[in-house]
Write an enzyme that holds these catalytic residues in place. Structure first.
Site, PDB file in Angstrom:
ATOM      1  N   THR A 231       0.795  -1.047  -0.045  1.00  0.00           N
ATOM      2  CA  THR A 231      -0.002  -0.156   0.059  1.00  0.00           C
ATOM      3  C   THR A 231       1.030   1.202  -0.114  1.00  0.00           C
ATOM      4  OG1 THR A 231      -1.700  -1.210   1.292  1.00  0.00           O
ATOM      5  CG2 THR A 231      -1.825   1.264   1.193  1.00  0.00           C
ATOM      6  N   ARG A 259     -12.885  -9.205  -3.309  1.00  0.00           N
ATOM      7  CA  ARG A 259     -12.346  -8.409  -2.070  1.00  0.00           C
ATOM      8  C   ARG A 259     -12.024  -7.236  -2.008  1.00  0.00           C
ATOM      9  NH1 ARG A 259      -7.121  -6.706   0.248  1.00  0.00           N
ATOM     10  NH2 ARG A 259      -7.239  -7.148   2.561  1.00  0.00           N
ATOM     11  N   GLY A 261      -9.856  -4.322   0.634  1.00  0.00           N
ATOM     12  CA  GLY A 261      -9.379  -4.267   2.078  1.00  0.00           C
ATOM     13  C   GLY A 261      -9.731  -2.917   2.914  1.00  0.00           C
ATOM     14  N   THR A 282      -1.014   0.516   6.509  1.00  0.00           N
ATOM     15  CA  THR A 282      -1.040  -0.506   5.553  1.00  0.00           C
ATOM     16  C   THR A 282      -0.510  -1.704   6.053  1.00  0.00           C
ATOM     17  OG1 THR A 282       1.307  -1.444   4.245  1.00  0.00           O
ATOM     18  CG2 THR A 282       1.625   0.181   6.013  1.00  0.00           C
ATOM     19  N   GLY A 283      -0.910  -3.008   5.865  1.00  0.00           N
ATOM     20  CA  GLY A 283      -0.740  -4.310   6.443  1.00  0.00           C
ATOM     21  C   GLY A 283      -1.880  -5.179   5.893  1.00  0.00           C
ATOM     22  N   GLY A 285      -5.243  -5.945   6.071  1.00  0.00           N
ATOM     23  CA  GLY A 285      -6.498  -5.150   5.947  1.00  0.00           C
ATOM     24  C   GLY A 285      -7.625  -5.588   6.657  1.00  0.00           C
TER      25      GLY A 285
END
Length: 367
Positions: A231, A259, A261, A282-283, A285
């Site tokens: 991201t 999908r 996030g 960020t990560g 989601g």
């Protein structure tokens, strides 16, 4: 009465959390110089304007990224920082600075946003983005884009040229064309690196499906860890004391079923409020959505009275860690203090202040 109730509720939640054993946080060193104060009780010193950016968090290590590629990321982060700084330095708004920095990263194939986005299981590009104005709480978000060159531009258009907050898919792209945003062929976003990653992932999925079939099992939909990260985002405080946050992503490699996030979910991956702070996440989601990470950090500041660093660490380094939710955030508050905690092994990140000196990092412990 409402504020009192909120404070009481928040205090109860925090007290309960304090009684629950939590993993010890691995806090990234904070780089927030003490803000000048007036012991006489006069007005506080002027806010320190500047910005912070990220280019995604994940399982990156010095061993997994060759030195020459590290240099490429550092140069790209610096370019994005300086694009945003140029806006702020000439008195531009935090919204303009955030958009400018993210545009640079969306156009750089190193990052999973815009050109260089990861590819879905169906061989498509699906882009998401969001932006929020801390002064007015206006926000714009888009999801499932295929042909908009810079999704963050469309998110801002949704915020400023429509009565809505979120648009998705074909409708969002129709709105983009009607508003003169730059459109491209979907092939523009594909890069040789992403194609290779996609081909490897498809082969691995095929092998897993064959193995499951031989064992008489149903091949479930699972996402390997290495596919979850990627991201870009930015937060900024301008000379007028206004905050803004923005985030853009290509989503998850090999994702299915439409999908979406946390990035375009206001309050999960993106949030800004002049009363507290601006956050871009960020990560993984799903964890950021369940915990409304971005807004929770701001709420801990506004209603709980926590300073920025403590609020961010409470969510990222404790709450998410306890749930095994990996990733990180960048944030700035209305005083110009900033933080960038992450519980993964690395996060592409950078900051710049009024002095115009960029600072970038990738791995844990880098100043």
């Amino acid at each position: 009465m409402i504020r009192t109730a909120r404070l009481a509720c928040l205090a109860a939640v925090m007290a309960a959390a304090a009684c629950t054993p939590q993993p010890a946080p691995q806090t990234e060193p904070t780089f927030q110089p003490a803000r000048p104060t007036d012991v006489g009780g006069n007005a506080p010193a002027p806010a320190r304007w500047g910005m912070v950016i990220h280019g995604g968090a994940g399982a990156m290590t010095p061993q997994s990224i060759p030195p020459e590629r590290q240099a490429e990321y550092q140069a790209a982060l610096t370019e994005a920082l300086m694009a945003g700084h140029a806006v702020l330095a000439r008195g531009g708004s935090s919204l303009d600075a955030v958009e400018a920095a993210i545009n640079v990263m969306e156009d750089n194939p190193l990052f999973n946003a815009g050109r260089g986005a990861v590819i879905t299981a169906d061989g498509r590009i699906e882009l998401d983005a969001a932006i929020m104005d801390g002064a007015t709480l206006r926000a714009g978000a888009v999801a499932g884009l295929h042909t908009v060159r810079n999704p963050i531009d469309l998110a801002r258009a949704v915020m400023e040229r429509s009565p809505h907050v979120m648009m998705i898919g074909d409708g969002a792209e129709t709105f983009a064309r009607q508003n003169g945003l730059q459109m491209v062929e979907e092939s523009y976003f594909w890069t040789p690196t992403r194609r290779q990653q996609w081909e490897r992932a498809r082969q691995q999925d095929s092998l897993r499906a064959d193995s499951a079939a031989r064992a008489g099992r149903t091949s479930g939909y699972s996402v390997p860890e290495e596919r979850k990260w990627g991201t870009v985002g930015a937060v900024a405080l301008d000379r007028n004391g206004n905050l803004a946050a923005g985030t853009s992503t290509g989503g998850m490699m090999m994702k299915r079923y439409g999908r979406v996030g946390d990035v375009p979910i206001i309050g999960a991956g993106t949030y800004a409020n002049n009363r507290s702070c601006a956050v871009s996440a960020t990560g993984h989601g799903e964890f950021f959505i369940r915990n409304t990470v971005a807004h929770s950090i701001c709420a801990l500041m506004e209603y709980g009275g926590l300073p920025l660093q403590a609020a961010a660490d409470s969510i990222v380094m404790r709450q998410l860690v306890a749930q095994q939710g990996e990733g990180g955030i960048i944030a700035m508050d209305r005083n110009g203090d900033w933080t960038m905690p992450f519980n993964s092994t690395g996060m592409f990140r950078g900051r710049v202040g009024a002095d115009g000196v960029p600072h970038v990092g990738i791995f844990r412990g880098e100043p």
